[in-house]
Design an enzyme around this catalytic site. Sequence first.
Site, PDB file in Angstrom:
ATOM      1  N   ARG A 149     -19.898  -5.481   2.088  1.00 25.81           N
ATOM      2  CA  ARG A 149     -20.220  -4.128   1.612  1.00 25.81           C
ATOM      3  C   ARG A 149     -21.716  -3.839   1.694  1.00 25.81           C
ATOM      4  NH1 ARG A 149     -16.110  -2.712  -3.377  1.00 25.81           N
ATOM      5  NH2 ARG A 149     -14.607  -1.721  -2.004  1.00 25.81           N
ATOM      6  N   GLY A 207      -8.616   2.278  -3.236  1.00 27.89           N
ATOM      7  CA  GLY A 207      -8.119   3.508  -3.858  1.00 27.89           C
ATOM      8  C   GLY A 207      -8.504   4.743  -3.059  1.00 27.89           C
ATOM      9  N   LYS A 231       4.548  -1.331  -5.577  1.00 26.26           N
ATOM     10  CA  LYS A 231       5.323  -0.235  -6.177  1.00 26.26           C
ATOM     11  C   LYS A 231       5.472   0.965  -5.264  1.00 26.26           C
ATOM     12  CE  LYS A 231       4.072  -1.045 -10.968  1.00 26.26           C
ATOM     13  NZ  LYS A 231       3.195  -0.564 -12.027  1.00 26.26           N
ATOM     14  N   GLY A 279      -6.788  -2.021  -0.813  1.00 25.28           N
ATOM     15  CA  GLY A 279      -7.631  -3.151  -1.195  1.00 25.28           C
ATOM     16  C   GLY A 279      -6.984  -4.500  -0.945  1.00 25.28           C
TER      17      GLY A 279
HETATM   18  P1  ADP Z   1      -2.885  -2.357  -1.571  1.00 21.52           P
HETATM   19  O1  ADP Z   1      -3.951  -2.756  -2.569  1.00 21.52           O
HETATM   20  O2  ADP Z   1      -3.145  -2.933  -0.215  1.00 21.52           O
HETATM   21  O3  ADP Z   1      -2.653  -0.870  -1.562  1.00 21.52           O
HETATM   22  P2  ADP Z   1      -0.789  -2.877  -3.483  1.00 21.52           P
HETATM   23  O4  ADP Z   1      -1.799  -2.949  -4.568  1.00 21.52           O
HETATM   24  O5  ADP Z   1       0.114  -1.713  -3.447  1.00 21.52           O
HETATM   25  O6  ADP Z   1      -1.516  -3.034  -2.049  1.00 21.52           O
HETATM   26  O7  ADP Z   1       0.158  -4.141  -3.531  1.00 21.52           O
HETATM   27  C1  ADP Z   1      -0.301  -5.445  -3.495  1.00 21.52           C
HETATM   28  C2  ADP Z   1       0.444  -6.307  -4.447  1.00 21.52           C
HETATM   29  O8  ADP Z   1       1.841  -6.271  -4.186  1.00 21.52           O
HETATM   30  C3  ADP Z   1       0.051  -7.758  -4.323  1.00 21.52           C
HETATM   31  O9  ADP Z   1      -0.528  -8.182  -5.527  1.00 21.52           O
HETATM   32  C4  ADP Z   1       1.363  -8.489  -4.035  1.00 21.52           C
HETATM   33  O10 ADP Z   1       1.474  -9.714  -4.711  1.00 21.52           O
HETATM   34  C5  ADP Z   1       2.398  -7.514  -4.544  1.00 21.52           C
HETATM   35  N1  ADP Z   1       3.710  -7.731  -3.913  1.00 21.52           N
HETATM   36  C6  ADP Z   1       4.044  -7.575  -2.619  1.00 21.52           C
HETATM   37  N2  ADP Z   1       5.320  -7.904  -2.405  1.00 21.52           N
HETATM   38  C7  ADP Z   1       5.837  -8.285  -3.598  1.00 21.52           C
HETATM   39  C8  ADP Z   1       7.102  -8.741  -4.033  1.00 21.52           C
HETATM   40  N3  ADP Z   1       8.125  -8.876  -3.190  1.00 21.52           N
HETATM   41  N4  ADP Z   1       7.264  -9.017  -5.344  1.00 21.52           N
HETATM   42  C9  ADP Z   1       6.237  -8.875  -6.205  1.00 21.52           C
HETATM   43  N5  ADP Z   1       5.006  -8.448  -5.868  1.00 21.52           N
HETATM   44  C10 ADP Z   1       4.794  -8.150  -4.567  1.00 21.52           C
HETATM   45 MG    MG Z   2      -3.924  -3.027  -4.713  1.00 15.02          MG
END
Ligand code: ADP
Ligand code: MG
Length: 404
Positions: free
Chosen positions: A45, A382, A206, A359
């Site tokens: 960064r 975000g 989610k 992230g």
């Molecule tokens: P990003 O930050 O890239 O937008 P998210 O924050 O939406 O991604 O999701 C990342 C999280 O999702 C990670 O901490 C990962 O462990 C969790 N995750 C992914 N697949 C599963 C799963 N099958 N069960 C539980 N947690 C999951």
């Molecule tokens: Mg995340």
Amino acid sequence: MTSNIRYMSGVKGLKDIDVEGKRVLIRVDFNVPVDSHNNISDDRRIRLALPTINYCIDHNAKSIVLVTHFGRPKGTFYEKYSLINIRKRLERLLERRVEFIGDLDRSQDIVLASSSQEVFLLENIRFHEGEKQNDKELSKKLASLCDVYVNDAFGTSHREHASTYGITEFMDTKVAGFLMMREIEAFSKALEEPVRPIALVIGGAKISSKITLLETVLQKVDKLIIGGAMSNTFLKALGYDMKNSLYEEDFVKTAADVLEEAKKAGVKVYLPVDLVTTDSIEKPIDVKIVPAQDILEGYMAVDIGPATLKLFSQAVELSNTIIWNGPMGIYEIDKFSKGTFKLASAIADCYAYTIVGGGDTADAVDKCKEADNFSFISTGGGASLELLEGKILPGFKNLDRVVQ
Ligand code: ADP
Ligand code: MG
């Protein structure tokens, strides 16, 4: 209708103004990760902010004040979140001295007193409660340090804080830095003038946190590839018994609607056909790969299986633009990281424009050493999510515009 991305790409950049002899304040994002000894573990960064800082130095700005937050100090001084170490790293990278301003109240005297060109680093702006509250007084104080405001903190551009947003009210000249512009250009390439077919690979924990993104981007893509816990809710919508897997009961209907929408829009949807499952995340004694329809009693899906990896890899290979947001499994745990890491390699190997937002996804791509093989990795978790959701980010909203 002008898209949010087109609107944001209409802001003025550094090259549209003259910084010669001006006092410039740059809001950077030096919120770097640190290890248990408080050493900077990744200075990406800071390095990404160098083009903007160096441009101001080389174009004879009178003074350059850098403002950033670091960690979550909750509006008060915490030694742990002081920028002392960051200043040292910055000096090393810039190969010049950086004056540290520890006391904001003295900042105006210090900055305005400088006659020859100096680079200043202001202590962590989140030591002041007013930063997150977008406080007018703090915004004014920051504005009093400069003639020109440059926002280059993409990672914080989805926040309406004093140094990212409020300050613009008190500035005549306010532009975006090179990093902000690069981010917008990268997303514009993927969403405004993409080479088709476009695939959106989406995963993570989610569906609820990404439903707006899904709804916004769905109309623009040709393929929707869904993994991670997010796909559990979709599989549930297909009527599969997900047993102990993480899914969102309240969003099963939403998932069914997305599938219906995709069908109407002619978007091809790819869901896991097999899954890595376990009876315990903490103590994974029994790890089983099963068809998505056959999760055992007491088990939960924690990663995509090998057949799914192959399916997803083939689906992305036939795409010319790939947008990825959200890991395919619990990538933080070695045993459940294969799906995410191998898919990262498969995407990286594609002859396509490949962009990562999110992230955790960026972190995963970094961890499996594929970061250099992607076309672009957003520095804003975000922020990139909100950008993909179609929002105009506050950090861009009040900047000067090339075209009104
Ligand atoms: P990003 O930050 O890239 O937008 P998210 O924050 O939406 O991604 O999701 C990342 C999280 O999702 C990670 O901490 C990962 O462990 C969790 N995750 C992914 N697949 C599963 C799963 N099958 N069960 C539980 N947690 C999951
Ligand atoms: Mg995340």
